[in-house]
Design an enzyme around this catalytic site. Structure first.
Site, short mmCIF file in Angstrom:
data_model
loop_
_atom_site.label_atom_id
_atom_site.label_comp_id
_atom_site.label_asym_id
_atom_site.label_seq_id
_atom_site.Cartn_x
_atom_site.Cartn_y
_atom_site.Cartn_z
N PRO A 134 0.82 -1.23 0.00
CA PRO A 134 0.00 0.00 0.00
C PRO A 134 0.85 1.28 0.00
O PRO A 134 0.50 2.25 -0.66
CB PRO A 134 -0.83 -0.14 1.28
CG PRO A 134 -0.96 -1.62 1.47
CD PRO A 134 0.34 -2.21 0.99
N ILE B 52 -1.42 -7.14 -6.85
CA ILE B 52 -0.59 -8.22 -7.38
C ILE B 52 -1.33 -8.95 -8.52
O ILE B 52 -2.28 -9.70 -8.28
CB ILE B 52 -0.16 -9.21 -6.26
CG1 ILE B 52 0.45 -8.43 -5.08
CG2 ILE B 52 0.79 -10.26 -6.82
CD1 ILE B 52 1.64 -7.52 -5.43
N THR B 53 -0.87 -8.69 -9.73
CA THR B 53 -1.50 -9.29 -10.91
C THR B 53 -1.26 -10.80 -10.90
O THR B 53 -0.14 -11.24 -10.61
CB THR B 53 -0.95 -8.64 -12.20
OG1 THR B 53 -1.14 -7.24 -12.09
CG2 THR B 53 -1.66 -9.16 -13.44
N ARG C 46 9.69 -4.87 -17.97
CA ARG C 46 9.31 -3.67 -18.73
C ARG C 46 9.36 -3.92 -20.24
O ARG C 46 8.65 -3.28 -21.01
CB ARG C 46 10.20 -2.50 -18.29
CG ARG C 46 9.81 -2.04 -16.88
CD ARG C 46 10.80 -1.13 -16.19
NE ARG C 46 10.32 -0.86 -14.82
CZ ARG C 46 11.06 -0.33 -13.86
NH1 ARG C 46 12.32 0.01 -14.09
NH2 ARG C 46 10.54 -0.14 -12.65
N GLN D 16 -7.71 13.36 -45.69
CA GLN D 16 -6.31 13.50 -45.26
C GLN D 16 -6.20 13.59 -43.73
O GLN D 16 -5.23 13.14 -43.14
CB GLN D 16 -5.73 14.77 -45.90
CG GLN D 16 -4.27 14.61 -46.23
CD GLN D 16 -3.76 15.76 -47.07
OE1 GLN D 16 -4.02 16.93 -46.78
NE2 GLN D 16 -3.01 15.43 -48.10
N ILE E 69 -11.07 8.30 -34.68
CA ILE E 69 -11.45 7.88 -36.04
C ILE E 69 -12.84 7.23 -36.03
O ILE E 69 -13.64 7.42 -36.92
CB ILE E 69 -10.37 6.95 -36.64
CG1 ILE E 69 -9.09 7.76 -36.92
CG2 ILE E 69 -10.87 6.24 -37.90
CD1 ILE E 69 -7.87 6.93 -37.28
N GLU F 2 4.45 -1.79 -13.49
CA GLU F 2 5.89 -2.05 -13.66
C GLU F 2 6.69 -0.75 -13.78
O GLU F 2 7.69 -0.67 -14.51
CB GLU F 2 6.13 -3.02 -14.82
CG GLU F 2 5.43 -4.35 -14.54
CD GLU F 2 5.96 -5.54 -15.27
OE1 GLU F 2 7.15 -5.53 -15.62
OE2 GLU F 2 5.18 -6.48 -15.47
N SER G 187 5.34 6.05 -16.05
CA SER G 187 6.17 6.74 -17.05
C SER G 187 7.18 7.66 -16.36
O SER G 187 8.31 7.84 -16.84
CB SER G 187 5.29 7.55 -18.01
OG SER G 187 4.56 6.69 -18.83
N GLU G 188 6.77 8.23 -15.24
CA GLU G 188 7.66 9.15 -14.51
C GLU G 188 8.85 8.35 -13.95
O GLU G 188 10.00 8.82 -14.00
CB GLU G 188 6.89 9.84 -13.38
CG GLU G 188 5.82 10.81 -13.87
CD GLU G 188 4.64 10.15 -14.59
OE1 GLU G 188 4.25 9.04 -14.20
OE2 GLU G 188 4.13 10.75 -15.55
N1 CAA Z 1 19.49 -3.83 -11.50
C1 CAA Z 1 20.32 -4.13 -10.47
N2 CAA Z 1 20.46 -3.33 -9.37
C2 CAA Z 1 19.71 -2.21 -9.33
C3 CAA Z 1 18.84 -1.85 -10.36
C4 CAA Z 1 18.75 -2.71 -11.48
N3 CAA Z 1 17.94 -2.44 -12.50
N4 CAA Z 1 18.23 -0.69 -10.04
C5 CAA Z 1 18.72 -0.31 -8.85
N5 CAA Z 1 19.61 -1.23 -8.43
C6 CAA Z 1 20.41 -1.16 -7.21
C7 CAA Z 1 21.26 0.09 -7.25
O1 CAA Z 1 22.46 -0.13 -7.95
C8 CAA Z 1 21.45 0.39 -5.79
O2 CAA Z 1 22.49 -0.42 -5.25
P1 CAA Z 1 23.96 0.25 -4.90
O3 CAA Z 1 23.66 1.22 -3.79
O4 CAA Z 1 24.77 -0.94 -4.50
O5 CAA Z 1 24.39 0.91 -6.16
C9 CAA Z 1 20.17 -0.07 -5.15
O6 CAA Z 1 19.55 -0.99 -6.07
C10 CAA Z 1 19.20 1.06 -4.88
O7 CAA Z 1 18.98 1.75 -6.08
P2 CAA Z 1 18.33 3.19 -6.11
O8 CAA Z 1 19.07 4.08 -5.17
O9 CAA Z 1 18.22 3.63 -7.54
O10 CAA Z 1 16.86 2.89 -5.48
P3 CAA Z 1 15.64 3.85 -5.19
O11 CAA Z 1 15.06 3.47 -3.89
O12 CAA Z 1 15.99 5.26 -5.47
O13 CAA Z 1 14.55 3.34 -6.30
C11 CAA Z 1 13.40 3.34 -8.38
C12 CAA Z 1 14.74 3.40 -7.63
C13 CAA Z 1 13.80 3.34 -9.86
C14 CAA Z 1 12.49 4.53 -8.11
C15 CAA Z 1 12.68 2.02 -8.02
O14 CAA Z 1 12.14 2.07 -6.72
C16 CAA Z 1 11.56 1.66 -8.99
O15 CAA Z 1 11.81 1.10 -10.06
N6 CAA Z 1 10.30 1.95 -8.62
C17 CAA Z 1 9.15 1.48 -9.40
C18 CAA Z 1 8.69 0.18 -8.86
C19 CAA Z 1 7.93 -0.62 -9.87
O16 CAA Z 1 8.23 -0.62 -11.04
N7 CAA Z 1 6.95 -1.37 -9.38
C20 CAA Z 1 6.21 -2.24 -10.21
C21 CAA Z 1 5.55 -3.30 -9.40
S1 CAA Z 1 5.29 -4.80 -10.24
C22 CAA Z 1 3.95 -4.62 -11.22
O17 CAA Z 1 3.49 -3.54 -11.50
C23 CAA Z 1 3.46 -5.89 -11.80
C24 CAA Z 1 2.13 -5.87 -12.44
O18 CAA Z 1 1.12 -5.44 -11.92
C25 CAA Z 1 2.04 -6.44 -13.76
#
Ligand code: CAA
Length: 381
Positions: free
Chosen positions: A128, A157-158, A243, A279, A337, A363, A366-367
């Site tokens: 949450p 959770i999908t 992604r 057009q 359209i 996942e 966009s931001e």
């Molecule tokens: N691969 C490996 N390691 C990674 C990584 C990656 N892609 N991204 C970050 N890390 C590591 C970093 O290297 C860092 O480690 P170090 O300190 O050793 O360098 C550590 O993880 C922390 O990284 P950040 O400081 O960048 O972490 P953050 O807390 O600032 O978060 C964020 C970054 C990009 C905002 C991340 O939280 C994020 O992607 N948020 C979005 C979450 C998301 O996509 N959720 C989707 C849920 S699933 C879903 O939606 C499924 C569905 O319904 C279909």
């Protein structure tokens, strides 16, 4: 540089196209209206090898590559976007991390039956208070003898209502922050593990999303995926692959909207001629097709990088942000359209528009994709 699909990828594309046209497209509106998981389609996805496309055969998969996976995802989503995400969650968010981080015993139990499509997996990261801020995990996993005991709540959770196991992220050492998160494989029939009623959603309504509640949910030592503290890395690297799947789902939704708009524009008569002759409509269609093609190239590039096993966070984020925004653009124009008919549930484009919207949100919004791209860009040498 070669920009063409291999023979195997083209064959898979044709197989998925035929399957989607015959088995998905005719039912997609009904499944969406009924908000019903299309369980009758799962055996067919399994027989076509679509539940573990890029997983090696020895672990129940089809042993193809990530471009093949993107190609399959586009075609399946073109027929039914809900089926697309059911498939994508199992492939990208569940099987892929078990393949990359699991030991052989874990792969035997938690990968083979899932990649072969006998069982379904899901991915429990979101909570949450931990959506975009994925590191803000409150679910706790505490040592319990050799194993662990999990307490906490996951949301959105999908596949959760239909899945057999979940990859759950939990804090094991809260004082270590992001380095204190660990990943666990948890069977849905584990005592203390409950799934809520599905959420009521705007789109992809046949793919069910729900909350997961864990109360004194005891798991064995074999549940831990990777090392303690590896969880955030597991989650983020998994989303790098996920992604690509969502970008490909967006391609499928956009493709379906272009199919529908083209057919309609050629048939609909206004001012004495098919609207396709105007057009204004042609320019819209040209922009729609161009964005779809550009999105596809970005998606294939990210999939190709994943094949090379190099870090592809930036490219996956670029593919997802561009493809999902292209899908919103394309489905919006398709509705335009169709005019008034585009606003009716009798025609498919209103569903395509609703389905497109989520690709800009799940996942990683966009931001968040722009944040990943910019962070990577600014760090590059
Ligand atoms: N691969 C490996 N390691 C990674 C990584 C990656 N892609 N991204 C970050 N890390 C590591 C970093 O290297 C860092 O480690 P170090 O300190 O050793 O360098 C550590 O993880 C922390 O990284 P950040 O400081 O960048 O972490 P953050 O807390 O600032 O978060 C964020 C970054 C990009 C905002 C991340 O939280 C994020 O992607 N948020 C979005 C979450 C998301 O996509 N959720 C989707 C849920 S699933 C879903 O939606 C499924 C569905 O319904 C279909």
């Amino acid at each position: 540089m070669q920009i063409e699909l291999s023979e195997e990828q083209r064959m898979l594309q044709q197989t998925c196209r035929d399957f989607a046209e015959k088995e998905l497209k005719p039912h997609a509106a009904k499944w969406d209206e009924e908000k019903r998981f299309p369980k009758e389609i799962i055996p067919q996805l399994r027989d076509l090898g679509l539940m573990g496309v890029a997983v090696p055969e020895e672990w129940g998969g089809s042993d193809m590559d990530n471009i093949a996976y993107a190609v399959a995802m586009e075609e399946v989503s073109r027929g039914c976007a809900s089926t697309g995400v059911i498939m994508s969650v199992n492939n990208s968010l569940y099987c892929d991390p078990v393949l990359r981080y699991g030991n052989d015993a874990q792969k035997e139990r938690w990968l083979s039956p899932y990649a072969s499509g006998q069982k379904l997996g899901c991915f429990g990261l979101t909570e949450p208070q931990a959506g975009s801020d994925a590191a803000a995990q409150k679910t706790m996993a505490v040592r319990d003898g050799e194993g662990w005991v999990l307490n906490g709540t996951k949301s959105w959770i999908t596949n959760a209502p239909n899945a057999d196991a979940a990859l759950i992220f939990a804090m094991t050492e809260p004082d270590k922050g992001v380095k204190g998160i660990s990943a666990f494989l948890v069977d849905h029939d584990n005592p203390g593990f409950e799934v809520s009623a599905p959420e009521q959603k705007m789109g992809i309504r046949a793919a069910l999303s729900a909350g997961i509640f864990m109360e004194d949910c005891k798991v064995g030592p074999d549940s831990l995926l990777g090392n303690p503290g590896d969880g955030f890395k597991v989650a983020m690297s998994t989303l790098d692959g996920g992604r690509i799947g969502i970008a490909a789902q967006a391609l499928g939704i956009a493709h379906a909207a272009i199919d529908a708009a083209k057919e309609y524009a050629l048939e609909r008569i206004a001012f004495g001629q098919p609207v396709a002759d105007f057009q204004a409509i042609q320019f819209m269609m040209a922009d729609m097709a161009t964005r779809l093609e550009a999105a596809r190239l970005l998606t294939y590039k990210a999939a190709w990088l994943k094949n090379q096993k190099v870090r592809h966070s930036k490219e996956s984020a670029m593919a997802k942000v561009f493809a999902s925004e292209a899908a919103t653009f394309v489905t919006h124009r398709a509705q335009q359209i169709f005019g008034g008919n585009g606003y009716s549930v009798e025609y498919p484009v209103e569903r395509h528009y609703r389905d497109a919207r989520i690709t800009e949100i799940y996942e990683g919004t966009s931001e968040i994709q722009r944040l990943v791209i910019a962070t990577s860009l600014l760090r590059e040498g």
